[in-house]
Design a protein around this motif. Sequence first.
Motif, PDB file in Angstrom:
ATOM      1  N   LYS A  96      -3.000  11.051   4.062  1.00 55.21           N
ATOM      2  CA  LYS A  96      -3.777  10.296   4.036  1.00 55.21           C
ATOM      3  C   LYS A  96      -3.948   9.990   3.138  1.00 55.21           C
ATOM      4  CE  LYS A  96      -4.057  10.389   8.945  1.00 55.21           C
ATOM      5  NZ  LYS A  96      -4.968  10.953  10.633  1.00 55.21           N
ATOM      6  N   MET A 126      -6.318   0.579   6.205  1.00 53.05           N
ATOM      7  CA  MET A 126      -6.052   1.693   6.778  1.00 53.05           C
ATOM      8  C   MET A 126      -6.057   3.097   7.889  1.00 53.05           C
ATOM      9  SD  MET A 126      -3.491   1.188   4.621  1.00 53.05           S
ATOM     10  CE  MET A 126      -2.935   3.017   4.546  1.00 53.05           C
ATOM     11  N   ASP A 127      -8.084   2.343   7.807  1.00 60.89           N
ATOM     12  CA  ASP A 127      -8.465   3.948   9.346  1.00 60.89           C
ATOM     13  C   ASP A 127      -7.178   3.720  10.979  1.00 60.89           C
ATOM     14  OD1 ASP A 127      -9.752   5.479   7.255  1.00 60.89           O
ATOM     15  OD2 ASP A 127     -11.511   4.605   7.905  1.00 60.89           O
ATOM     16  N   VAL A 187       2.052  -1.646   4.410  1.00 61.72           N
ATOM     17  CA  VAL A 187       2.305   0.098   4.242  1.00 61.72           C
ATOM     18  C   VAL A 187       3.454   0.980   4.061  1.00 61.72           C
ATOM     19  CG1 VAL A 187       1.438   2.140   5.449  1.00 61.72           C
ATOM     20  CG2 VAL A 187       0.149   0.563   5.692  1.00 61.72           C
ATOM     21  N   THR A 200      -8.236   8.924  -0.374  1.00 59.39           N
ATOM     22  CA  THR A 200      -8.311   8.776   0.766  1.00 59.39           C
ATOM     23  C   THR A 200      -9.666   7.701   0.522  1.00 59.39           C
ATOM     24  OG1 THR A 200     -10.361  10.443   1.019  1.00 59.39           O
ATOM     25  CG2 THR A 200      -7.475  11.137   1.085  1.00 59.39           C
ATOM     26  N   THR A 201      -9.114   6.766   2.052  1.00 60.76           N
ATOM     27  CA  THR A 201     -10.099   5.990   2.674  1.00 60.76           C
ATOM     28  C   THR A 201     -11.882   6.629   2.721  1.00 60.76           C
ATOM     29  OG1 THR A 201      -9.944   6.652   4.652  1.00 60.76           O
ATOM     30  CG2 THR A 201      -8.727   4.657   3.228  1.00 60.76           C
ATOM     31  N   VAL A 215       0.921  -1.583   0.051  1.00 59.39           N
ATOM     32  CA  VAL A 215      -0.156  -0.361   0.552  1.00 59.39           C
ATOM     33  C   VAL A 215       1.326   1.116   0.376  1.00 59.39           C
ATOM     34  CG1 VAL A 215      -1.796   1.495   0.846  1.00 59.39           C
ATOM     35  CG2 VAL A 215      -1.902  -0.921   1.553  1.00 59.39           C
ATOM     36  N   TYR A 241      -4.852   2.314  10.913  1.00 58.46           N
ATOM     37  CA  TYR A 241      -3.109   2.238  10.843  1.00 58.46           C
ATOM     38  C   TYR A 241      -3.212   3.894  11.242  1.00 58.46           C
ATOM     39  CZ  TYR A 241       1.286   4.143   8.227  1.00 58.46           C
ATOM     40  OH  TYR A 241       2.660   4.841   8.234  1.00 58.46           O
ATOM     41  N   TRP A 242      -3.968   4.505  10.434  1.00 60.00           N
ATOM     42  CA  TRP A 242      -3.538   6.291  10.142  1.00 60.00           C
ATOM     43  C   TRP A 242      -4.345   6.722  11.845  1.00 60.00           C
ATOM     44  CZ3 TRP A 242      -5.154   5.936   4.823  1.00 60.00           C
ATOM     45  CH2 TRP A 242      -4.776   6.680   3.722  1.00 60.00           C
ATOM     46  N   LEU A 245      -4.184   6.778  -0.178  1.00 58.60           N
ATOM     47  CA  LEU A 245      -3.049   5.551  -0.531  1.00 58.60           C
ATOM     48  C   LEU A 245      -3.118   5.478  -2.275  1.00 58.60           C
ATOM     49  CD1 LEU A 245      -5.938   2.982  -0.554  1.00 58.60           C
ATOM     50  CD2 LEU A 245      -5.576   5.116   1.398  1.00 58.60           C
ATOM     51  N   LEU A 304      -9.441  -4.539   3.471  1.00 61.64           N
ATOM     52  CA  LEU A 304      -8.235  -2.978   2.977  1.00 61.64           C
ATOM     53  C   LEU A 304      -8.445  -1.283   3.736  1.00 61.64           C
ATOM     54  CD1 LEU A 304      -5.342  -1.829   1.537  1.00 61.64           C
ATOM     55  CD2 LEU A 304      -6.095  -0.933   0.287  1.00 61.64           C
ATOM     56  N   ILE A 348       2.319   4.588   0.217  1.00 65.13           N
ATOM     57  CA  ILE A 348       0.550   6.112   0.535  1.00 65.13           C
ATOM     58  C   ILE A 348       1.469   7.785   0.461  1.00 65.13           C
ATOM     59  CG2 ILE A 348      -0.408   4.453   2.643  1.00 65.13           C
ATOM     60  CD1 ILE A 348       1.084   5.745   5.118  1.00 65.13           C
TER      61      ILE A 348
END
Length: 150
Positions: free
Chosen positions: A21, A134-135, A90, A114-115, A15, A137-138, A23, A130, A17
Motif C-alpha cells: 500500500k 488512494m485510501d 492506478v 504510504t498515505t 499512480v 481505492y485501497w 505509492l 490524491l 503502487i
Amino acid sequence: MDDAHSDGRDVVRPVVIDSPKRLLLLIPSVLDREIRWTLPTVPMRLGETSRRAATRHLRRVTRLPALRISPLIGQLSRRDAPAGVQYVVVVRPAAESWPPSVRFALAPEARWWTTAELRSARALVEPAELLDFMDGYWDGWLPDGEISLE
C-alpha cells in the motif's frame, strides 16, 4: 518525463503502487513557495484513453511490458489549463512486484510513501485529492469506473 503545462490538452497522472500500500511520488515540486510531492503528468494524444496514455508512458520510461491499470479512474479539472482534464489512474505491476529500478526509471529522487506517512509528515501532494482517492481505492469504497475527485 512528458510535460504539458499550459496547453489545453487532457493529461493522465499515473499512480504507481506496490503491494504494501505504497505509492511512488516524484521529486517534490515547488508551487507558491511550498514543496509538493507530485505524480508524473503525461499529455494524452488525440483519441487516446487515459489508460492507454499511462501504459504508453510507463512502458517507455520503465521498459516493463506488463502493467495492470485499475478500472477506477479519478477525474479533475486542470488548474493550469481550465479547458483540460486530468485523469488519475492506478498502476500496478502485472508480476508480484516492481523491479527495484522502477523508482529510478521514473525519477532518481522519487520516493515510496504510504498515505499514512504523507499525512503524518504533513506533506503536501499534487493533486491535493490524491490521498483520499488512494485510501478509497485501497479500502475498496470507491466504485470502478470514472469518478469526479472535485
